[in-house]
Write a protein that holds these residues in place. Structure first.
Motif, PDB file in Angstrom:
ATOM      1  N   LEU A  93     -15.510   4.686 -33.663  1.00 15.49           N
ATOM      2  CA  LEU A  93     -15.370   3.230 -33.641  1.00 15.49           C
ATOM      3  C   LEU A  93     -13.967   2.815 -34.075  1.00 15.49           C
ATOM      4  O   LEU A  93     -13.349   1.943 -33.458  1.00 15.49           O
ATOM      5  N   ILE A  94     -13.475   3.423 -35.136  1.00 17.16           N
ATOM      6  CA  ILE A  94     -12.140   3.096 -35.626  1.00 17.16           C
ATOM      7  C   ILE A  94     -11.082   3.437 -34.580  1.00 17.16           C
ATOM      8  O   ILE A  94     -10.168   2.651 -34.327  1.00 17.16           O
ATOM      9  N   PHE A  97     -11.616   0.746 -31.624  1.00 19.19           N
ATOM     10  CA  PHE A  97     -11.491  -0.689 -31.888  1.00 19.19           C
ATOM     11  C   PHE A  97     -10.542  -1.046 -33.032  1.00 19.19           C
ATOM     12  O   PHE A  97     -10.205  -2.210 -33.202  1.00 19.19           O
ATOM     13  N   GLY A  98     -10.159  -0.073 -33.822  1.00 20.26           N
ATOM     14  CA  GLY A  98      -9.256  -0.330 -34.936  1.00 20.26           C
ATOM     15  C   GLY A  98      -9.984  -0.572 -36.247  1.00 20.26           C
ATOM     16  O   GLY A  98     -11.122  -1.033 -36.274  1.00 20.26           O
ATOM     17  N   ARG A  99      -9.276  -0.246 -37.316  1.00 25.32           N
ATOM     18  CA  ARG A  99      -9.833  -0.331 -38.666  1.00 25.32           C
ATOM     19  C   ARG A  99     -10.286  -1.753 -39.023  1.00 25.32           C
ATOM     20  O   ARG A  99     -11.386  -1.945 -39.549  1.00 25.32           O
ATOM     21  N   GLU A 100      -9.440  -2.736 -38.741  1.00 23.31           N
ATOM     22  CA  GLU A 100      -9.773  -4.118 -39.123  1.00 23.31           C
ATOM     23  C   GLU A 100     -11.030  -4.611 -38.420  1.00 23.31           C
ATOM     24  O   GLU A 100     -11.857  -5.291 -39.032  1.00 23.31           O
ATOM     25  N   GLN A 101     -11.174  -4.285 -37.136  1.00 17.82           N
ATOM     26  CA  GLN A 101     -12.367  -4.720 -36.403  1.00 17.82           C
ATOM     27  C   GLN A 101     -13.621  -4.068 -36.967  1.00 17.82           C
ATOM     28  O   GLN A 101     -14.653  -4.713 -37.135  1.00 17.82           O
ATOM     29  N   VAL A 102     -13.544  -2.789 -37.273  1.00 14.86           N
ATOM     30  CA  VAL A 102     -14.715  -2.085 -37.814  1.00 14.86           C
ATOM     31  C   VAL A 102     -15.085  -2.634 -39.192  1.00 14.86           C
ATOM     32  O   VAL A 102     -16.262  -2.791 -39.509  1.00 14.86           O
ATOM     33  N   ALA A 112     -23.620  -5.072 -29.664  1.00 10.97           N
ATOM     34  CA  ALA A 112     -24.206  -4.093 -28.746  1.00 10.97           C
ATOM     35  C   ALA A 112     -23.153  -3.507 -27.811  1.00 10.97           C
ATOM     36  O   ALA A 112     -23.210  -2.319 -27.478  1.00 10.97           O
ATOM     37  N   SER A 113     -22.172  -4.303 -27.422  1.00  7.73           N
ATOM     38  CA  SER A 113     -21.143  -3.804 -26.507  1.00  7.73           C
ATOM     39  C   SER A 113     -20.335  -2.672 -27.139  1.00  7.73           C
ATOM     40  O   SER A 113     -19.932  -1.737 -26.453  1.00  7.73           O
ATOM     41  N   ALA A 114     -20.107  -2.735 -28.437  1.00  6.84           N
ATOM     42  CA  ALA A 114     -19.394  -1.648 -29.116  1.00  6.84           C
ATOM     43  C   ALA A 114     -20.281  -0.412 -29.232  1.00  6.84           C
ATOM     44  O   ALA A 114     -19.782   0.721 -29.135  1.00  6.84           O
TER      45      ALA A 114
END
Length: 120
Positions: A93-94, A97-102, A112-114
């Motif tokens: 996930l990181i 999508f990046g640390r801040e988003q996670v 659900a999309s992630a």
């Protein structure tokens, strides 16, 4: 924070790594929304403590199996496998999508999309 006796950890060369791991748990749990999956909370601790990375094949365990094993492992081997798998998924996930988003999803829930990008 509960640990083995500090002298025991220090004697085994685990004091710093175990304390880092437990402090990360405190930080993650302080940010997690109610209902945040255990695999994400534990997985972030595994990643940020440097214990797990996203390379390698996808774990055989599914996310719900990881949660069950993290909560009620029947053996040390099962617990370790669940921790590694949780870390793998959190690292993916990181990476995607990046640390801040996670971190935001830790606070608000993973869409659900992630989850689709995880392949589970």
């Amino acid at each position: 924070i509960g640990t083995q006796p500090l002298r025991t950890l220090a004697g085994r060369g685990l004091l710093v790594s175990d304390l880092r791991h437990e402090f990360l748990h405190a930080l993650v749990e302080g940010e997690a929304a109610g209902g945040t999956p255990l695999w994400l909370r534990e997985g972030l601790v595994e990643v940020w403590s440097g214990e797990v990375r996203a390379d390698g094949p996808m774990p055989a365990l599914k996310l719900d199996e990881i949660d069950r094993a993290l909560a009620h492992a029947v053996s040390e081997a099962q617990s370790q496998a669940a921790h590694r798998a949780a870390g793998w998924f959190a690292a993916r996930l990181i990476a995607r999508f990046g640390r801040e988003q996670v971190i935001e999803w830790l606070r608000s829930g993973i869409p659900a999309s992630a989850m689709v990008t995880l392949g589970r």
